[in-house]
Design an enzyme around this catalytic site. Structure first.
Site, mmCIF file in Angstrom:
data_model
loop_
_atom_site.group_PDB
_atom_site.id
_atom_site.type_symbol
_atom_site.label_atom_id
_atom_site.label_comp_id
_atom_site.label_asym_id
_atom_site.label_seq_id
_atom_site.Cartn_x
_atom_site.Cartn_y
_atom_site.Cartn_z
ATOM 1 N N ASP A 130 0.814 -1.207 0.000
ATOM 2 C CA ASP A 130 0.000 0.000 0.000
ATOM 3 C C ASP A 130 0.855 1.267 0.000
ATOM 4 O O ASP A 130 0.519 2.253 0.649
ATOM 5 C CB ASP A 130 -0.918 -0.022 1.238
ATOM 6 C CG ASP A 130 -2.031 1.006 1.134
ATOM 7 O OD1 ASP A 130 -2.410 1.357 0.002
ATOM 8 O OD2 ASP A 130 -2.511 1.475 2.186
ATOM 9 N N CYS A 185 -20.613 -12.006 -4.266
ATOM 10 C CA CYS A 185 -21.493 -10.976 -3.695
ATOM 11 C C CYS A 185 -22.957 -11.312 -4.004
ATOM 12 O O CYS A 185 -23.853 -11.003 -3.218
ATOM 13 C CB CYS A 185 -21.161 -9.605 -4.264
ATOM 14 S SG CYS A 185 -19.692 -8.853 -3.525
ATOM 15 N N CYS A 188 -26.475 -9.588 -2.829
ATOM 16 C CA CYS A 188 -26.270 -8.816 -1.594
ATOM 17 C C CYS A 188 -25.927 -7.351 -1.912
ATOM 18 O O CYS A 188 -25.193 -7.067 -2.864
ATOM 19 C CB CYS A 188 -25.136 -9.454 -0.795
ATOM 20 S SG CYS A 188 -24.694 -8.528 0.688
ATOM 21 N N CYS A 191 -23.424 -3.626 1.982
ATOM 22 C CA CYS A 191 -22.401 -2.580 2.141
ATOM 23 C C CYS A 191 -22.874 -1.272 1.503
ATOM 24 O O CYS A 191 -22.655 -0.189 2.057
ATOM 25 C CB CYS A 191 -21.073 -3.030 1.541
ATOM 26 S SG CYS A 191 -21.188 -3.577 -0.170
ATOM 27 N N CYS A 211 -16.220 9.425 1.215
ATOM 28 C CA CYS A 211 -15.930 8.297 2.118
ATOM 29 C C CYS A 211 -15.225 8.802 3.384
ATOM 30 O O CYS A 211 -14.281 9.599 3.319
ATOM 31 C CB CYS A 211 -15.047 7.292 1.383
ATOM 32 S SG CYS A 211 -14.452 5.969 2.446
ATOM 33 N N CYS A 238 -13.178 4.129 8.758
ATOM 34 C CA CYS A 238 -14.552 3.640 8.927
ATOM 35 C C CYS A 238 -14.549 2.170 8.530
ATOM 36 O O CYS A 238 -13.922 1.802 7.544
ATOM 37 C CB CYS A 238 -15.487 4.451 8.019
ATOM 38 S SG CYS A 238 -17.133 3.728 7.800
ATOM 39 N N CYS A 245 -20.472 -6.992 6.004
ATOM 40 C CA CYS A 245 -20.308 -7.999 4.951
ATOM 41 C C CYS A 245 -20.454 -9.409 5.535
ATOM 42 O O CYS A 245 -19.746 -9.780 6.470
ATOM 43 C CB CYS A 245 -18.951 -7.857 4.277
ATOM 44 S SG CYS A 245 -18.702 -9.073 2.965
HETATM 45 S S1 SF4 Z 1 -21.652 -6.742 1.898
HETATM 46 FE FE1 SF4 Z 1 -19.980 -8.068 1.135
HETATM 47 S S2 SF4 Z 1 -21.024 -9.723 0.000
HETATM 48 FE FE2 SF4 Z 1 -22.505 -8.059 0.295
HETATM 49 S S3 SF4 Z 1 -22.321 -6.862 -1.593
HETATM 50 FE FE3 SF4 Z 1 -20.990 -5.907 -0.074
HETATM 51 S S4 SF4 Z 1 -18.990 -6.817 -0.447
HETATM 52 FE FE4 SF4 Z 1 -20.486 -8.130 -1.482
HETATM 53 S S1 SF4 Z 2 -15.558 3.140 4.616
HETATM 54 FE FE1 SF4 Z 2 -17.481 3.915 5.535
HETATM 55 S S2 SF4 Z 2 -17.839 5.896 4.538
HETATM 56 FE FE2 SF4 Z 2 -16.337 4.765 3.272
HETATM 57 S S3 SF4 Z 2 -17.525 3.678 1.758
HETATM 58 FE FE3 SF4 Z 2 -17.288 2.253 3.470
HETATM 59 S S4 SF4 Z 2 -19.098 2.581 4.742
HETATM 60 FE FE4 SF4 Z 2 -18.935 4.341 3.360
#
Ligand code: SF4
Ligand code: SF4
Length: 315
Positions: A130, A185, A188, A191, A211, A238, A245
């Site tokens: 990173d 995914c 779902c 997120c 974000c 965050c 997930c």
């Molecule tokens: S919560 Fe995890 S499994 Fe669900 S859409 Fe987001 S990344 Fe994919």
């Molecule tokens: S880290 Fe937090 S603010 Fe950033 S995209 Fe994910 S849930 Fe949203």
């Protein structure tokens, strides 16, 4: 001296303690056009290094001269239950930042792997974690370590997404590990729905400028007022789009790397934790942690916003 095979490299990565390891080719990125479109739309916000790195990100073979493969590993940083945010916390810190700076921790462990490669036939072994133009998530996906989820994180079907991705670029022509060509995914969207600042423009498309990870760590400007009230108590980063997930809820197991585990400071129940410090005491406590990146002034600002803007005090 025996020349390393892919199986030997994976065994050495596991011996060092990495959660998973694989080998990726350095073929051109399949996401180059998507990266260009993302940059054009301004979703990198003020992170000017991202457009500067774009050319190399799209052509990974140009990142480290002479390299033909990337050995890619996952470093698990998942928190134990008692390390997670608690109801009486005044502010929250992202799980990856609760201990020592992962750049320091994982760099050290990757160097063990790099030295091993050099002792087993490589004449080049360059470590990245990173800290450069490496498209880590795509290389990890290519090496079969998981898929890039709708939250833009690399999701390992064995470990979830609380993982850091490290790589060693080498001139050793190791057999690539097969990509698993998976996207689990499915339907779902947890997120996307859980993000408090609506930072996802679409699945796998993040407007970084909205974000909290960007706003509390990278951004030098003030947080836009409409977002400053949506911090949900986060003062550094965050975890919401990881926390919800199902792959983490099912498979994430606490890290066994002591340096990544939670330190006693900051005391997150104390809204004045940073107000009490001067620059030298902040440096003494946090110079080797991710909190050094925003620094004392911005951590004070973040905690003030997190405390004031928190609408939900549940963890
Ligand atoms: S919560 Fe995890 S499994 Fe669900 S859409 Fe987001 S990344 Fe994919
Ligand atoms: S880290 Fe937090 S603010 Fe950033 S995209 Fe994910 S849930 Fe949203």
């Amino acid at each position: 001296m025996s020349v390393a095979t892919t199986a030997m490299v994976q065994a050495e990565a596991a011996r060092i303690g990495f959660g998973a390891g694989g080998v990726a080719t350095l073929d051109p990125s399949a996401r180059g056009e998507a990266l260009d479109a993302w940059l054009r739309r301004g979703y990198a916000a003020t992170m000017g290094y991202l457009p500067r790195q774009a050319r190399k990100r799209k052509q990974p073979a140009t990142i480290t001269r002479g390299a033909v493969r990337a050995v890619v590993v996952l470093e698990n940083y998942a928190p134990a239950p008692d390390e997670r945010p608690a109801p009486d916390d005044a502010f929250k810190v992202a799980a990856y930042a609760r201990g020592m700076d992962y750049h320091l921790v994982t760099h050290g462990r990757l160097h063990i792997l790099a030295e091993w490669l050099l002792a087993h036939g490589a004449s080049l072994a360059h470590v990245w974690v990173d800290d450069g133009p490496v498209p880590e998530r795509e290389l990890a996906e290519r090496a079969g370590l998981g898929w890039i989820g709708k939250n833009t994180m690399l999701i390992s079907p064995e470990h979830g997404s609380y993982t850091l991705i490290g790589s060693v670029f080498t001139d050793l022509a190791l057999e690539p590990t097969p990509s698993r060509d998976i996207d689990r995914c499915g339907t779902c969207t947890r997120c996307l729905e859980a993000c408090p600042t609506d930072a996802f423009v679409a699945p796998r498309v993040l407007d970084a400028g909205r974000c909290l990870s960007y706003l509390t760590i990278e951004a030098r400007h003030e947080m836009p007022p409409e977002l400053a009230t949506q911090t949900e108590g986060w003062a550094f980063g965050c975890d919401i789009c990881n926390d919800v997930c199902p792959w983490n809820l099912k498979f994430a197991a606490p890290t066994s790397v002591p340096d990544l585990q939670r330190r006693p400071v900051p005391d997150r129940r104390d809204p004045l934790a940073f107000e009490r410090l001067d620059e030298s005491s902040f440096r003494a406590q946090y110079a080797d942690t991710p909190l050094a990146r925003p620094g004392l002034d911005r951590m004070r600002r973040n905690v003030r916003l997190a405390t004031a803007g928190r609408s939900d005090r549940a963890p």
